[in-house]
Design an enzyme around this catalytic site. Structure first.
Site, PDB file in Angstrom:
ATOM      1  N   ARG A   1       0.833  -1.207   0.000  1.00 24.04           N
ATOM      2  CA  ARG A   1       0.000   0.000   0.000  1.00 24.04           C
ATOM      3  C   ARG A   1       0.867   1.257   0.000  1.00 24.04           C
ATOM      4  O   ARG A   1       1.962   1.281   0.542  1.00 24.04           O
ATOM      5  CB  ARG A   1      -0.887   0.033   1.254  1.00 24.04           C
ATOM      6  CG  ARG A   1      -1.875  -1.129   1.314  1.00 24.04           C
ATOM      7  CD  ARG A   1      -2.863  -0.948   2.425  1.00 24.04           C
ATOM      8  NE  ARG A   1      -2.212  -0.512   3.651  1.00 24.04           N
ATOM      9  CZ  ARG A   1      -2.804   0.171   4.614  1.00 24.04           C
ATOM     10  NH1 ARG A   1      -4.063   0.520   4.497  1.00 24.04           N
ATOM     11  NH2 ARG A   1      -2.155   0.499   5.705  1.00 24.04           N
TER      12      ARG A   1
ATOM     13  N   SER B   1       6.967  -4.559   7.720  1.00 27.36           N
ATOM     14  CA  SER B   1       6.350  -5.336   8.807  1.00 27.36           C
ATOM     15  C   SER B   1       7.011  -6.690   9.022  1.00 27.36           C
ATOM     16  O   SER B   1       6.354  -7.748   8.919  1.00 27.36           O
ATOM     17  CB  SER B   1       4.864  -5.495   8.521  1.00 27.36           C
ATOM     18  OG  SER B   1       4.308  -4.249   8.218  1.00 27.36           O
TER      19      SER B   1
ATOM     20  N   ASP C   1       5.251  -2.152  11.396  1.00 34.95           N
ATOM     21  CA  ASP C   1       3.838  -1.727  11.400  1.00 34.95           C
ATOM     22  C   ASP C   1       3.301  -1.472  12.817  1.00 34.95           C
ATOM     23  O   ASP C   1       2.446  -0.606  13.024  1.00 34.95           O
ATOM     24  CB  ASP C   1       2.932  -2.722  10.643  1.00 34.95           C
ATOM     25  CG  ASP C   1       3.113  -4.172  11.059  1.00 34.95           C
ATOM     26  OD1 ASP C   1       4.002  -4.460  11.884  1.00 34.95           O
ATOM     27  OD2 ASP C   1       2.350  -5.030  10.564  1.00 34.95           O
TER      28      ASP C   1
HETATM   29  C1  GLC Z   1       5.003 -10.615  11.759  1.00 36.14           C
HETATM   30  C2  GLC Z   1       6.263  -9.771  11.612  1.00 36.14           C
HETATM   31  C3  GLC Z   1       6.168  -8.514  12.462  1.00 36.14           C
HETATM   32  C4  GLC Z   1       4.894  -7.773  12.128  1.00 36.14           C
HETATM   33  C5  GLC Z   1       3.689  -8.684  12.313  1.00 36.14           C
HETATM   34  C6  GLC Z   1       2.385  -8.008  11.965  1.00 36.14           C
HETATM   35  O1  GLC Z   1       4.925 -11.085  13.062  1.00 36.14           O
HETATM   36  O2  GLC Z   1       7.379 -10.521  11.996  1.00 36.14           O
HETATM   37  O3  GLC Z   1       7.276  -7.677  12.233  1.00 36.14           O
HETATM   38  O4  GLC Z   1       4.789  -6.652  12.975  1.00 36.14           O
HETATM   39  O5  GLC Z   1       3.832  -9.826  11.482  1.00 36.14           O
HETATM   40  O6  GLC Z   1       2.338  -7.597  10.643  1.00 36.14           O
END
Ligand code: GLC
Length: 456
Positions: free
Chosen positions: A82, A146, A200
């Protein structure tokens, strides 16, 4: 650690169900042990000692609320990439102006890193052209990444390992900001520079903290699950050379926590994944996996002829997702007609109400365990910061599971109440829609302010 996994020798319907329920139960004692282990792992992670919690410093503290201007964020972490353009009003207000969504094909998620970053750069180019945006000032761009990354500053992030459904080659141990910059150059956008990179959860926290000074935790309950919180630098023993009286956000990477009981279904699911032995908590809590756990339970019930006349019905791998669970658990009609319609779509005709009810119970059992474990994790983080719950803690939460799964948030709130009694009123869960993207645009503003530039 295994839980309630032994089935009685003579399998009857009721003994089977009892043992199943036991294997998915999360008792108050389990939560107590969970919390102790969680605190222990947090402590080890902060000292850089071996721990299932990575406790990664994010090199950012909370926004002031006075951030102002137009900023963008690139958001990579789920099946959609996004791009979000945000306008900050300087008084704690933030408004999304444009959002672009690009589905990342599986071949890209599992191809080479170069292909993946080129895909991102090309998507940015399309977005910029269609909205007539000129990314000329590099200080206006945030990157929500993320995945677990080691940072040494707000503009660098070295991927520790992929999680969820990503495995692009050649990215682990590399600085993803540099890889993205290379792709921008290859696509003729060398002027585009990332001002800040953040997980994130950190984005979600920043979006929550922009308006609310009590916000000190950010959580994602979506495809994956994770949390970050505001820590005193004096407690981050592995971090040197920073003002010990200040604070920094720590990305816990709680999805990898593994000091809690798991059952046979968890073990079977874990083996099937592309990262066996890792992300144990994520695999029992998050949207990517809940549907599959439920499918494994259903397949066993069918095999034992306890459901759908045994053997006839099939739920092949990948056919049952967390979205199906949400649909099933939201059916409150007397005859469970939504479930009936869903089953008929799968070719499973002539079901009786008891079978449909059992399907809903199984789904609820799996999602309730996820919510109870989530509450245990939230309680662990809050009591780590404030053992006696003397202060208010607002918790910003983003993610499809929390937003869409019926009863998920309510169960968490109920468990927190059971755990903390009247003091649970000190913990407020707040939905932060799109906070992960929006928040990293805010972090880009904080970083730009620190660097002495401002968004247009
Ligand atoms: C996974 C990733 C983490 C992220 C989470 C939510 O656990 O390792 O970094 O924050 O997904 O997207």
């Amino acid at each position: 650690m295994k839980k309630g996994t032994k089935l009685p020798k003579k399998i009857t319907y009721s003994s089977y169900l009892l043992s199943l329920i036991k294997s998915f139960d999360v008792s108050a004692d389990d939560i107590e042990r969970f919390r102790e282990n969680f605190h222990n792992e947090m402590k080890l992670g902060l000292c850089d000692r071996p721990s299932s919690l990575k406790m990664l410093p994010a090199f950012i503290d909370r926004p002031t609320g006075r951030e102002k201007g137009r900023y963008s964020a690139l958001d990579l972490g789920g099946t959609n990439f996004r791009i979000i353009q945000v306008r900050l009003d300087g008084c704690g207000g933030a408004r999304e102006e444009h959002v672009g969504r690009f589905v990342i094909p599986s071949v890209v998620r599992h191809g080479t890193g170069k292909q993946m970053f080129n895909f991102i750069a090309m998507s940015v180019l399309k977005f910029a052209n269609s909205h007539n945006i000129k990314f000329t000032d590099g200080k206006k761009l945030g990157f929500t990444f993320s995945f677990p990354m080691k940072q040494t500053s707000i503009v660098s992030g070295i991927l520790v390992n992929w999680t969820k459904d990503f495995s692009a080659s050649g990215v682990v141990n590399k600085d993803v900001v540099a890889l993205l910059a290379d792709s921008f150059k290859r696509c003729g956008m060398k002027e585009l520079k990332v001002a800040a990179i953040a997980n994130d959860t950190v984005g979600t926290y920043a979006a929550g903290a922009l308006k609310d000074r009590n916000c000190d935790v950010g959580i994602i309950f979506g495809t994956g699950t994770n949390a970050c919180y505001r820590e005193k630098i004096a407690n981050i023993k592995k971090l040197r050379g920073h003002n010990k009286n200040a604070h920094m956000i720590i990305n816990i990477e709680w999805g990898n926590f593994d000091k809690f009981p798991a059952n046979n279904y968890d073990a079977r699911l874990d083996k099937e994944t592309n990262n066996p032995g890792k992300q144990k908590l994520e695999k029992i809590v998050s949207g990517l996996y809940l549907g599959e756990i439920t499918r494994l339970v259903l397949t066993d019930l069918i095999k034992h002829r306890f459901m759908f006349s045994g053997g006839k019905a099939r739920f092949p791998k990948g056919s049952f997702t967390t979205r199906h669970m949400s649909l099933i658990e939201s059916d409150h009609t007397r005859d469970l007609i939504k479930i009936k319609a869903y089953l008929e779509e799968q070719g499973i005709m002539n079901t009786n109400i008891a079978e449909r009810n059992l399907l809903r119970e199984i789904s609820t059992m799996v999602s309730t365990r996820a919510a109870r474990i989530s509450a245990a994790a939230i309680s662990s983080v809050v009591t780590w910061m404030d053992h006696e719950l003397k202060f208010h803690h607002s918790i910003a939460i983003d993610g499809s599971l929390y937003e869409r799964h019926p009863g998920f948030g309510k169960t968490i709130t109920r468990v927190l109440k059971d755990l903390h009694g009247s003091k649970s009123s000190k913990i407020t869960l707040k939905r932060s829609k799109d906070g992960s993207g929006m928040g990293v645009a805010i972090i880009a503003a904080v970083a730009s302010d620190a660097a002495g530039t401002r968004g247009a």
